[in-house]
Write a protein that holds these residues in place. Structure first.
Motif, short mmCIF file in Angstrom:
data_model
loop_
_atom_site.label_atom_id
_atom_site.label_comp_id
_atom_site.label_asym_id
_atom_site.label_seq_id
_atom_site.Cartn_x
_atom_site.Cartn_y
_atom_site.Cartn_z
N THR A 225 48.52 22.95 63.13
CA THR A 225 48.87 21.62 62.49
C THR A 225 47.68 20.76 62.03
OG1 THR A 225 51.08 21.23 63.53
CG2 THR A 225 49.94 19.27 62.66
N THR B 50 47.09 23.79 72.09
CA THR B 50 48.36 24.30 71.90
C THR B 50 48.30 25.11 70.58
OG1 THR B 50 49.27 22.33 70.78
CG2 THR B 50 49.40 22.31 73.17
N ALA C 249 52.39 30.23 67.70
CA ALA C 249 53.06 29.51 66.91
C ALA C 249 52.21 30.24 65.40
CB ALA C 249 52.51 28.27 66.76
N GLU D 49 53.56 30.56 74.82
CA GLU D 49 53.76 29.96 73.67
C GLU D 49 53.13 30.39 72.56
OE1 GLU D 49 53.23 25.36 71.87
OE2 GLU D 49 52.91 25.67 74.01
N ARG E 139 50.81 25.22 68.50
CA ARG E 139 51.49 24.30 67.26
C ARG E 139 50.15 23.23 66.90
NH1 ARG E 139 56.71 24.74 66.07
NH2 ARG E 139 57.44 23.60 63.99
N LEU F 246 55.88 26.94 59.01
CA LEU F 246 55.13 26.84 60.08
C LEU F 246 56.13 26.83 61.20
CD1 LEU F 246 52.55 25.84 61.67
CD2 LEU F 246 53.34 23.43 61.49
N THR F 247 55.85 27.99 62.13
CA THR F 247 56.99 28.23 63.07
C THR F 247 56.32 28.44 64.43
OG1 THR F 247 56.47 30.51 62.80
CG2 THR F 247 58.36 29.61 61.37
N SER F 248 57.37 28.21 65.53
CA SER F 248 56.86 28.54 66.90
C SER F 248 57.59 30.08 67.05
CB SER F 248 57.75 27.71 67.66
OG SER F 248 57.22 26.49 67.82
#
Length: 243
Positions: free
Chosen positions: A153, A147, A182, A180, A149, A171-173
């Motif tokens: 991370t 993913t 990020a 999706e 994000r 830290l953003t979507s």
């Protein structure tokens, strides 16, 4: 250089993706990170896995919701991003580069090269003339079911340990019509260049379930130049068979 919160049996995969992303981030940021290489303990950057080649370039004519965890500069909504990015309309001062994996926009005059990463990933670099602190970096996320994000991370955990003076700005979507996405925005002092650098690390969907990292870095004092370079690269990005 990405999975949801790890469950039983997932830790080896998480370790692998951290290794790939951190190799790309730290090797790609050799200028900013004092030349430190994950796969070269002496910091010299010479290793049998460090396979550099030139990347062919093909110049062309000129051309919603944000869930920020921290920091004052969330990524903007890129209205130009679409499931089928335009390959002809590029900003003035940019040209299109194409290789066996993808096509994207790069500032004119920047030099291209590649390096071999972990898990068979090729890391593509585009650096300002003279090898200064400005560069663009692109590579494929190689793990199963990643993913955006989760990728960032996991990578940030290693960056906090390995990069002196690391500071997360946000830290953003990020909105992206393709799916999706990020972004990690961070800063740190560069020992080699003697300036603070600011980096935008975007993970974007590329079609077919694949994710790519598009990373731009440069002197913090040149902000928002990094944002402009990244927007051009992201909005024009497409896989080679879809460009």
């Amino acid at each position: 250089m990405p999975l949801p919160a790890p469950g039983p049996g997932s830790r080896p995969s998480v370790r692998r993706v951290v290794a790939v992303l951190t190799v790309a981030l730290l090797v790609g940021g050799a200028a900013g990170f004092g030349g430190w290489y994950v796969w070269s303990r002496d910091g010299g950057g010479t290793h049998k896995d460090d396979a550099r080649t030139k990347v062919s370039t093909a110049p062309t004519g000129p051309s919603a919701q944000d869930t920020s965890l921290s920091g004052p500069t969330p990524a903007p909504s890129l209205d130009a991003t679409s499931a089928s990015p335009s390959v002809s309309a590029l900003p003035t001062g940019y040209h299109r580069v194409s290789n066996a994996e993808f096509g994207t926009a790069v500032p004119d005059g920047w030099q291209a090269e590649t390096q071999g990463g972990k898990n068979g990933v090729t890391i593509y670099f585009f650096r300002e003339s003279g090898g200064g602190p400005r560069y663009l970096q692109v590579f494929r996320v190689s793990e199963d079911a990643p993913t955006p994000r989760g990728t960032l991370t996991a990578a940030e955990k290693d960056l906090r340990k390995q990069v002196p003076g690391y500071h997360r700005n946000s830290l953003t979507s990020v909105p992206d019509a393709r799916g999706e996405a990020a972004e990690l925005d961070y800063s740190h002092p560069s020992r080699k260049w003697g300036v603070d650098v600011r980096t935008l690390d975007r993970v974007i969907p590329a079609g077919g379930g694949q994710l790519y990292v598009v990373l731009t870095s440069g002197p913090a004092g040149s902000w928002p130049e990094q944002r402009q370079i990244q927007e051009a690269a992201v909005t024009s990005f497409c896989l080679a068979d879809a460009c």
